[in-house]
Scaffold this motif. Sequence first.
Motif, mmCIF file in Angstrom:
data_model
loop_
_atom_site.group_PDB
_atom_site.id
_atom_site.type_symbol
_atom_site.label_atom_id
_atom_site.label_comp_id
_atom_site.label_asym_id
_atom_site.label_seq_id
_atom_site.Cartn_x
_atom_site.Cartn_y
_atom_site.Cartn_z
ATOM 1 N N PRO A 1 1.054 -1.279 0.093
ATOM 2 C CA PRO A 1 -0.019 0.277 -0.312
ATOM 3 C C PRO A 1 0.813 1.254 -0.124
ATOM 4 O O PRO A 1 1.470 1.397 0.609
ATOM 5 N N GLY A 2 0.610 2.503 -0.636
ATOM 6 C CA GLY A 2 1.863 3.838 -1.066
ATOM 7 C C GLY A 2 2.133 3.663 -2.071
ATOM 8 O O GLY A 2 3.571 4.055 -1.954
ATOM 9 N N GLU A 3 2.675 2.123 -2.398
ATOM 10 C CA GLU A 3 4.099 1.860 -3.053
ATOM 11 C C GLU A 3 4.367 2.902 -4.421
ATOM 12 O O GLU A 3 3.492 1.904 -5.200
ATOM 13 N N CYS A 4 5.329 3.061 -4.847
ATOM 14 C CA CYS A 4 5.155 3.450 -6.340
ATOM 15 C C CYS A 4 6.375 2.500 -7.014
ATOM 16 O O CYS A 4 7.551 2.407 -5.965
ATOM 17 N N LEU A 5 6.258 2.954 -8.568
ATOM 18 C CA LEU A 5 7.263 2.293 -8.915
ATOM 19 C C LEU A 5 7.448 2.645 -10.741
ATOM 20 O O LEU A 5 6.215 2.515 -11.128
ATOM 21 N N GLU A 6 8.711 2.202 -11.384
ATOM 22 C CA GLU A 6 8.581 2.482 -12.006
ATOM 23 C C GLU A 6 9.558 1.241 -13.259
ATOM 24 O O GLU A 6 10.357 0.461 -12.606
ATOM 25 N N ILE A 7 8.622 0.951 -14.695
ATOM 26 C CA ILE A 7 8.928 0.109 -14.821
ATOM 27 C C ILE A 7 9.110 0.975 -16.985
ATOM 28 O O ILE A 7 8.873 1.651 -17.223
ATOM 29 N N THR A 8 10.743 0.240 -17.076
ATOM 30 C CA THR A 8 11.157 0.434 -18.019
ATOM 31 C C THR A 8 10.844 -0.401 -19.154
ATOM 32 O O THR A 8 11.213 -1.388 -19.526
ATOM 33 N N ALA A 9 9.997 -0.265 -20.275
ATOM 34 C CA ALA A 9 9.398 -1.003 -21.382
ATOM 35 C C ALA A 9 10.943 -0.349 -22.366
ATOM 36 O O ALA A 9 11.023 0.808 -22.746
ATOM 37 N N THR A 10 10.746 -1.583 -23.623
ATOM 38 C CA THR A 10 12.087 -0.953 -24.407
ATOM 39 C C THR A 10 11.701 -1.804 -25.351
ATOM 40 O O THR A 10 11.359 -3.106 -25.918
ATOM 41 N N MET A 11 12.431 -1.013 -26.124
ATOM 42 C CA MET A 11 12.734 -1.339 -28.077
ATOM 43 C C MET A 11 13.364 -2.034 -28.262
ATOM 44 O O MET A 11 14.673 -1.337 -28.223
ATOM 45 N N GLN A 12 13.329 -2.820 -29.244
ATOM 46 C CA GLN A 12 14.465 -3.125 -30.174
ATOM 47 C C GLN A 12 14.864 -2.338 -31.040
ATOM 48 O O GLN A 12 14.202 -1.668 -31.504
ATOM 49 N N ALA A 13 16.879 -2.609 -31.807
ATOM 50 C CA ALA A 13 16.775 -1.216 -32.497
ATOM 51 C C ALA A 13 16.130 -1.328 -33.681
ATOM 52 O O ALA A 13 15.947 -2.853 -33.840
ATOM 53 N N LEU A 14 16.147 -0.585 -34.572
ATOM 54 C CA LEU A 14 15.430 -0.729 -35.636
ATOM 55 C C LEU A 14 16.529 -0.756 -36.951
ATOM 56 O O LEU A 14 17.703 0.712 -36.295
ATOM 57 N N THR A 15 16.194 -0.673 -37.855
ATOM 58 C CA THR A 15 17.275 -1.088 -38.840
ATOM 59 C C THR A 15 17.074 0.432 -39.494
ATOM 60 O O THR A 15 17.739 0.506 -41.100
ATOM 61 N N GLU A 16 15.522 0.569 -40.037
ATOM 62 C CA GLU A 16 15.002 1.745 -40.497
ATOM 63 C C GLU A 16 14.246 1.917 -39.864
ATOM 64 O O GLU A 16 13.185 2.008 -39.188
ATOM 65 N N ILE A 17 13.247 3.460 -40.252
ATOM 66 C CA ILE A 17 12.234 4.313 -39.852
ATOM 67 C C ILE A 17 11.320 3.601 -40.372
ATOM 68 O O ILE A 17 11.304 3.803 -41.443
ATOM 69 N N PRO A 18 10.282 3.560 -39.347
ATOM 70 C CA PRO A 18 8.607 3.210 -40.794
ATOM 71 C C PRO A 18 8.242 4.349 -41.676
ATOM 72 O O PRO A 18 8.301 5.075 -41.067
ATOM 73 N N SER A 19 7.898 3.973 -43.199
ATOM 74 C CA SER A 19 7.344 5.392 -43.339
ATOM 75 C C SER A 19 6.247 5.514 -43.117
ATOM 76 O O SER A 19 5.606 6.648 -43.381
ATOM 77 N N ASN A 20 4.815 4.850 -43.274
ATOM 78 C CA ASN A 20 4.058 4.973 -42.157
ATOM 79 C C ASN A 20 3.873 5.338 -40.797
ATOM 80 O O ASN A 20 2.959 6.145 -40.948
ATOM 81 N N MET A 21 4.753 5.489 -39.937
ATOM 82 C CA MET A 21 4.438 5.859 -39.073
ATOM 83 C C MET A 21 4.102 4.776 -37.430
ATOM 84 O O MET A 21 3.327 5.902 -36.742
ATOM 85 N N GLU A 22 2.723 4.261 -38.695
ATOM 86 C CA GLU A 22 2.087 3.532 -37.290
ATOM 87 C C GLU A 22 2.391 2.094 -37.138
ATOM 88 O O GLU A 22 3.193 1.977 -37.272
ATOM 89 N N CYS A 23 1.938 2.624 -35.154
ATOM 90 C CA CYS A 23 1.720 0.804 -34.937
ATOM 91 C C CYS A 23 0.741 0.715 -34.226
ATOM 92 O O CYS A 23 -0.233 1.286 -33.746
ATOM 93 N N ASN A 24 0.358 -0.902 -34.716
ATOM 94 C CA ASN A 24 -0.218 -0.970 -33.209
ATOM 95 C C ASN A 24 -0.612 -2.507 -32.869
ATOM 96 O O ASN A 24 -0.769 -3.114 -32.273
ATOM 97 N N ASP A 25 1.204 -2.042 -32.199
ATOM 98 C CA ASP A 25 1.558 -2.218 -30.978
ATOM 99 C C ASP A 25 0.586 -2.245 -29.511
ATOM 100 O O ASP A 25 0.902 -1.297 -29.297
ATOM 101 N N GLU A 26 0.525 -2.892 -28.567
ATOM 102 C CA GLU A 26 -0.011 -2.406 -27.583
ATOM 103 C C GLU A 26 0.479 -3.340 -26.463
ATOM 104 O O GLU A 26 1.771 -4.342 -25.655
ATOM 105 N N PHE A 27 1.171 -2.292 -24.915
ATOM 106 C CA PHE A 27 1.059 -3.200 -23.870
ATOM 107 C C PHE A 27 0.108 -3.325 -23.063
ATOM 108 O O PHE A 27 -0.877 -2.679 -22.910
ATOM 109 N N LEU A 28 0.059 -4.159 -21.738
ATOM 110 C CA LEU A 28 -1.164 -4.633 -21.120
ATOM 111 C C LEU A 28 -0.772 -4.580 -19.475
ATOM 112 O O LEU A 28 0.863 -5.414 -19.188
ATOM 113 N N ILE A 29 -0.791 -3.595 -18.641
ATOM 114 C CA ILE A 29 -0.609 -4.380 -17.348
ATOM 115 C C ILE A 29 -1.857 -4.778 -16.950
ATOM 116 O O ILE A 29 -3.158 -3.847 -16.444
#
Length: 209
Positions: free
Chosen positions: A97-125
């Motif tokens: 109770p009352g505790e806080c925590l920081e989660i670090t979410a990391t994305m793997q290195a990209l070989t190129e920038i996506p052209s359409n810049m759209e992303c359908n990925d999600e995280f679920l907690i």
Amino acid sequence: MSLIPPSPIFSLFLPQFFISNIRIPKNKGKKKKVSVMSMQKLLDIDPQQVAFRLEVGRQVSCRIKISNNSQGHVAFKVMTTNVHKYFSRPNAGVLSPGECLEITATMQALTEIPSNMECNDEFLIRRVVATPLHTAETAHELFSDGTRAFEDCRLEVVYDSLDVLALQLVRIGLGLLMNIVLLYLIFLLLGIKTAKHMEFEILDDSVDI
């Protein structure tokens, strides 16, 4: 056997002994008790999106803050729709109770920038009520129990638009610069050829004289 109580209007026309034999259910009018933990969110999550600043050839990370504002212990588990592209640390644990925590979410290195810049990925907690005896190592057991009520929060993955715009502008600027340099070299070569041709003509005229 329990009978349905008559309305006040019909009770005026019924004999008194009929009314006295009508039974009212014992739980009628009593409010159902609801625990405090079920009336509020188990965890507060900030922000509500997972935003990454795109960089080619490097892993990028962002932080998600979770806070337990309830009166009991809460276990959490972090999941994603694309396990090959993302990971998080820690990915499970228990907050007191009352505790806080920081989660670090990391994305793997990209070989190129996506052209359409759209992303359908999600995280679920996913969150669930725990006890003081549960630890980060035993928290996974709570989520394999099908009888427990889970609380889910979906976080969509987005890309930092400012950084993406800057990268696109750099690409456009480099493209224009390369075109200008190429045109300059072409005109320079044409100018050298023209100068040599004029020199030969002058030499020919001097010979005729």
